[in-house]
Design an enzyme around this catalytic site. Structure first.
Site, PDB file in Angstrom:
ATOM      1  N   GLN A 198       6.540 -27.334  -0.653  1.00 42.48           N
ATOM      2  CA  GLN A 198       5.630 -27.502  -1.898  1.00 42.48           C
ATOM      3  C   GLN A 198       6.583 -27.097  -3.083  1.00 42.48           C
ATOM      4  O   GLN A 198       7.597 -26.468  -2.896  1.00 42.48           O
ATOM      5  CB  GLN A 198       4.663 -26.691  -1.859  1.00 42.48           C
ATOM      6  CG  GLN A 198       3.541 -26.930  -0.667  1.00 42.48           C
ATOM      7  CD  GLN A 198       2.744 -27.974  -0.810  1.00 42.48           C
ATOM      8  OE1 GLN A 198       2.902 -28.691  -1.688  1.00 42.48           O
ATOM      9  NE2 GLN A 198       1.633 -27.957   0.024  1.00 42.48           N
ATOM     10  N   ARG A 210       0.918 -20.555  -3.039  1.00 40.57           N
ATOM     11  CA  ARG A 210       1.847 -19.509  -2.517  1.00 40.57           C
ATOM     12  C   ARG A 210       1.647 -18.286  -2.938  1.00 40.57           C
ATOM     13  O   ARG A 210       1.349 -18.090  -4.157  1.00 40.57           O
ATOM     14  CB  ARG A 210       3.327 -20.101  -2.511  1.00 40.57           C
ATOM     15  CG  ARG A 210       3.712 -21.359  -1.784  1.00 40.57           C
ATOM     16  CD  ARG A 210       3.615 -21.357  -0.464  1.00 40.57           C
ATOM     17  NE  ARG A 210       3.882 -22.419   0.690  1.00 40.57           N
ATOM     18  CZ  ARG A 210       3.212 -23.176   0.955  1.00 40.57           C
ATOM     19  NH1 ARG A 210       1.705 -23.201   0.676  1.00 40.57           N
ATOM     20  NH2 ARG A 210       3.323 -24.169   1.743  1.00 40.57           N
ATOM     21  N   ARG A 268       0.229 -22.642   5.458  1.00 42.69           N
ATOM     22  CA  ARG A 268       1.245 -21.904   6.141  1.00 42.69           C
ATOM     23  C   ARG A 268       1.053 -20.673   5.609  1.00 42.69           C
ATOM     24  O   ARG A 268       1.509 -19.747   6.376  1.00 42.69           O
ATOM     25  CB  ARG A 268       2.390 -22.683   5.863  1.00 42.69           C
ATOM     26  CG  ARG A 268       2.600 -24.033   6.817  1.00 42.69           C
ATOM     27  CD  ARG A 268       3.844 -24.754   6.422  1.00 42.69           C
ATOM     28  NE  ARG A 268       3.272 -25.763   5.446  1.00 42.69           N
ATOM     29  CZ  ARG A 268       4.152 -26.381   4.871  1.00 42.69           C
ATOM     30  NH1 ARG A 268       5.447 -26.581   5.079  1.00 42.69           N
ATOM     31  NH2 ARG A 268       3.784 -26.941   3.451  1.00 42.69           N
ATOM     32  N   HIS A 313     -10.155 -44.998   2.622  1.00 34.80           N
ATOM     33  CA  HIS A 313      -9.600 -45.915   1.702  1.00 34.80           C
ATOM     34  C   HIS A 313     -10.046 -47.422   2.540  1.00 34.80           C
ATOM     35  O   HIS A 313      -8.929 -47.799   3.245  1.00 34.80           O
ATOM     36  CB  HIS A 313      -8.107 -45.841   1.504  1.00 34.80           C
ATOM     37  CG  HIS A 313      -7.691 -46.978   0.215  1.00 34.80           C
ATOM     38  ND1 HIS A 313      -6.652 -46.672  -0.160  1.00 34.80           N
ATOM     39  CD2 HIS A 313      -8.339 -47.794  -0.429  1.00 34.80           C
ATOM     40  CE1 HIS A 313      -6.450 -47.778  -1.376  1.00 34.80           C
ATOM     41  NE2 HIS A 313      -7.308 -48.272  -1.318  1.00 34.80           N
ATOM     42  N   ASP A 314     -10.900 -48.084   2.146  1.00 31.63           N
ATOM     43  CA  ASP A 314     -11.145 -49.384   2.831  1.00 31.63           C
ATOM     44  C   ASP A 314     -12.261 -50.207   1.827  1.00 31.63           C
ATOM     45  O   ASP A 314     -12.586 -49.925   0.808  1.00 31.63           O
ATOM     46  CB  ASP A 314     -11.860 -49.092   4.213  1.00 31.63           C
ATOM     47  CG  ASP A 314     -11.598 -50.152   5.248  1.00 31.63           C
ATOM     48  OD1 ASP A 314     -11.816 -51.375   4.789  1.00 31.63           O
ATOM     49  OD2 ASP A 314     -11.272 -50.064   6.333  1.00 31.63           O
ATOM     50  N   ILE A 315     -12.746 -51.308   2.536  1.00 33.39           N
ATOM     51  CA  ILE A 315     -13.795 -52.010   1.723  1.00 33.39           C
ATOM     52  C   ILE A 315     -14.941 -51.265   1.642  1.00 33.39           C
ATOM     53  O   ILE A 315     -15.398 -50.336   2.300  1.00 33.39           O
ATOM     54  CB  ILE A 315     -14.015 -53.435   2.023  1.00 33.39           C
ATOM     55  CG1 ILE A 315     -14.563 -53.250   3.801  1.00 33.39           C
ATOM     56  CG2 ILE A 315     -12.889 -54.297   2.074  1.00 33.39           C
ATOM     57  CD1 ILE A 315     -15.216 -54.776   4.043  1.00 33.39           C
ATOM     58  N   THR A 342       0.909 -36.725  -3.876  1.00 33.12           N
ATOM     59  CA  THR A 342       1.865 -35.879  -4.376  1.00 33.12           C
ATOM     60  C   THR A 342       3.319 -36.253  -3.814  1.00 33.12           C
ATOM     61  O   THR A 342       4.399 -36.262  -4.452  1.00 33.12           O
ATOM     62  CB  THR A 342       1.729 -34.361  -4.213  1.00 33.12           C
ATOM     63  OG1 THR A 342       1.492 -34.308  -2.776  1.00 33.12           O
ATOM     64  CG2 THR A 342       0.876 -33.827  -5.202  1.00 33.12           C
ATOM     65  N   ASP A 353     -10.886 -33.797   5.751  1.00 38.03           N
ATOM     66  CA  ASP A 353      -9.505 -34.741   4.911  1.00 38.03           C
ATOM     67  C   ASP A 353      -9.133 -35.743   5.396  1.00 38.03           C
ATOM     68  O   ASP A 353      -8.103 -35.850   6.080  1.00 38.03           O
ATOM     69  CB  ASP A 353      -8.581 -33.480   4.618  1.00 38.03           C
ATOM     70  CG  ASP A 353      -7.585 -33.904   3.910  1.00 38.03           C
ATOM     71  OD1 ASP A 353      -7.565 -35.083   3.130  1.00 38.03           O
ATOM     72  OD2 ASP A 353      -6.279 -33.255   3.785  1.00 38.03           O
ATOM     73  N   LEU A 354     -10.101 -36.831   5.295  1.00 38.31           N
ATOM     74  CA  LEU A 354      -9.820 -38.151   6.153  1.00 38.31           C
ATOM     75  C   LEU A 354      -9.177 -39.231   5.268  1.00 38.31           C
ATOM     76  O   LEU A 354      -8.744 -40.038   5.564  1.00 38.31           O
ATOM     77  CB  LEU A 354     -10.897 -38.624   7.014  1.00 38.31           C
ATOM     78  CG  LEU A 354     -11.091 -37.769   8.103  1.00 38.31           C
ATOM     79  CD1 LEU A 354     -12.303 -38.709   9.038  1.00 38.31           C
ATOM     80  CD2 LEU A 354     -10.191 -37.408   9.211  1.00 38.31           C
ATOM     81  N   LYS A 355      -9.288 -39.068   3.747  1.00 41.45           N
ATOM     82  CA  LYS A 355      -8.681 -39.822   2.564  1.00 41.45           C
ATOM     83  C   LYS A 355      -9.194 -41.210   2.992  1.00 41.45           C
ATOM     84  O   LYS A 355      -8.108 -42.036   3.161  1.00 41.45           O
ATOM     85  CB  LYS A 355      -7.468 -39.719   2.494  1.00 41.45           C
ATOM     86  CG  LYS A 355      -6.672 -38.284   2.365  1.00 41.45           C
ATOM     87  CD  LYS A 355      -5.257 -38.321   2.133  1.00 41.45           C
ATOM     88  CE  LYS A 355      -4.855 -36.872   1.756  1.00 41.45           C
ATOM     89  NZ  LYS A 355      -4.819 -35.860   2.819  1.00 41.45           N
ATOM     90  N   LYS A 380     -10.163 -26.780   6.396  1.00 42.12           N
ATOM     91  CA  LYS A 380     -10.130 -27.803   6.138  1.00 42.12           C
ATOM     92  C   LYS A 380      -9.292 -28.582   7.857  1.00 42.12           C
ATOM     93  O   LYS A 380      -8.498 -28.191   8.064  1.00 42.12           O
ATOM     94  CB  LYS A 380      -8.842 -28.544   5.208  1.00 42.12           C
ATOM     95  CG  LYS A 380      -8.400 -29.825   5.094  1.00 42.12           C
ATOM     96  CD  LYS A 380      -7.545 -29.947   3.801  1.00 42.12           C
ATOM     97  CE  LYS A 380      -6.093 -29.661   4.074  1.00 42.12           C
ATOM     98  NZ  LYS A 380      -5.496 -30.969   4.657  1.00 42.12           N
TER      99      LYS A 380
HETATM  100  O1  C5P Z   1       0.994 -25.357   4.359  1.00 41.68           O
HETATM  101  P1  C5P Z   1       0.314 -25.775   2.930  1.00 41.68           P
HETATM  102  O2  C5P Z   1      -0.457 -24.525   2.264  1.00 41.68           O
HETATM  103  O3  C5P Z   1       1.608 -26.193   2.144  1.00 41.68           O
HETATM  104  O4  C5P Z   1      -0.723 -26.784   3.250  1.00 41.68           O
HETATM  105  C1  C5P Z   1      -1.462 -27.542   2.386  1.00 41.68           C
HETATM  106  C2  C5P Z   1      -2.370 -28.402   2.973  1.00 41.68           C
HETATM  107  O5  C5P Z   1      -3.031 -29.346   1.861  1.00 41.68           O
HETATM  108  C3  C5P Z   1      -1.748 -29.351   3.873  1.00 41.68           C
HETATM  109  O6  C5P Z   1      -2.942 -29.476   4.768  1.00 41.68           O
HETATM  110  C4  C5P Z   1      -1.344 -30.523   3.012  1.00 41.68           C
HETATM  111  O7  C5P Z   1      -1.466 -31.796   4.001  1.00 41.68           O
HETATM  112  C5  C5P Z   1      -2.567 -30.528   2.067  1.00 41.68           C
HETATM  113  N1  C5P Z   1      -2.035 -31.312   0.752  1.00 41.68           N
HETATM  114  C6  C5P Z   1      -1.016 -30.984   0.193  1.00 41.68           C
HETATM  115  N2  C5P Z   1      -0.903 -31.681  -1.084  1.00 41.68           N
HETATM  116  C7  C5P Z   1      -1.480 -32.640  -1.363  1.00 41.68           C
HETATM  117  C8  C5P Z   1      -2.613 -33.096  -0.685  1.00 41.68           C
HETATM  118  C9  C5P Z   1      -2.901 -32.429   0.454  1.00 41.68           C
HETATM  119  O8  C5P Z   1      -0.258 -30.247   0.278  1.00 41.68           O
HETATM  120  N3  C5P Z   1      -1.344 -33.374  -2.570  1.00 41.68           N
END
Ligand code: C5P
Length: 235
Positions: free
Chosen positions: A190, A181, A211, A63-65, A119, A59-61, A32
């Site tokens: 998280q 995790r 991570r 959101h525009d017209i 989130t 993953d650029l999310k 990603k």
């Molecule tokens: O390091 P970690 O496993 O927490 O990374 C999770 C990845 O998923 C990060 O790139 C984070 O920005 C992304 N992400 C997230 N929760 C979301 C949407 C995206 O943790 N709701």
């Protein structure tokens, strides 16, 4: 649809990203690329990783017209990425425009998925700032159904929501879930987490793991363990 582990390459530079991925030798994980890396390195980072054989979730999310999103999606389709996302809050018309934009690509198109609610947005912010007076869970499901109605392939969601999303939108509607995790690892920031095995058992289609792999002493072993736990379980 194939279940897979996507490594969140949350690095600030191409150099750091390639140094990390070089450790994997001939193994080419699905990765990603987020805003930080894309905006610092530009589309060349995508081209380089594609050339090396990685599948890419960009993953650029968006959101525009609708018109702007459609034209942007044409550009992304031509970059040959494998998965892109937009905010469901942009409306069904915007999501349909994204789909049209991606359809310029011949053959297999990128998976198009929606972000429902971030989130980081809690119930209080939903009500007091966004002025949406419904339970967060209901809003997330409503946005997922909008995404389905717009012809999107799936949503990004918490693994805790994956089963409900599948019930509301169908088993083939893709769930892409961060918040993963290992049982033994720290949670970082998280909160609602699952292990790769638990995520597989509740039906997550793709897990996004940062991570626990990027900061591991042996990232390749951590990735392999993640794949093993995630793919050995069947729904
Ligand atoms: O390091 P970690 O496993 O927490 O990374 C999770 C990845 O998923 C990060 O790139 C984070 O920005 C992304 N992400 C997230 N929760 C979301 C949407 C995206 O943790 N709701």
């Amino acid at each position: 649809m194939s279940k897979d582990v996507i490594i969140a390459c949350d690095f600030a530079s191409k150099k750091d990203t390639l140094t990390f991925l070089d450790r994997f030798g001939q193994v080419r994980p699905f990765v990603k690329i987020g805003m930080e890396l894309f905006y610092s390195e530009g589309p060349d980072i995508v081209r380089e990783l594609k050339q090396r054989g990685h599948q890419i979730f960009l993953d650029l999310k968006l959101h525009d017209i609708p018109n702007t999103v459609e034209k942007t999606c044409r550009v992304l389709a031509n970059l040959d990425v494998d998965m892109v996302n937009v905010h469901a809050a942009g409306t069904i018309a915007m999501m349909q425009a994204a789909r049209r934009g991606l359809s310029v690509k011949q053959g297999k198109q990128p998976l198009l998925i929606a972000v429902t609610q971030l989130t980081s947005t809690d119930q209080a912010a939903l009500e007091n700032e966004l002025d949406i007076h419904r339970d967060m869970q209901d809003v997330v499901m409503h946005y997922a159904q909008n995404a389905k109605a717009a012809g999107l392939d799936g949503v990004v969601c918490s693994p805790w929501e994956a089963d409900q999303v599948h019930q509301a939108c169908g088993a083939d509607f893709v769930t892409v879930t961060p918040g993963i995790r290992f049982a033994s690892s720290q949670k970082d920031d998280q909160k609602r987490i699952m292990t790769p095995g638990q995520a597989a058992r509740v039906g997550c289609d793709y897990i996004v793991v940062g991570r626990p792999i990027t900061q591991a002493q042996d990232p390749v072993a951590a990735y392999q363990e993640c794949v093993r736990e995630f793919t050995k379980e069947t729904r």
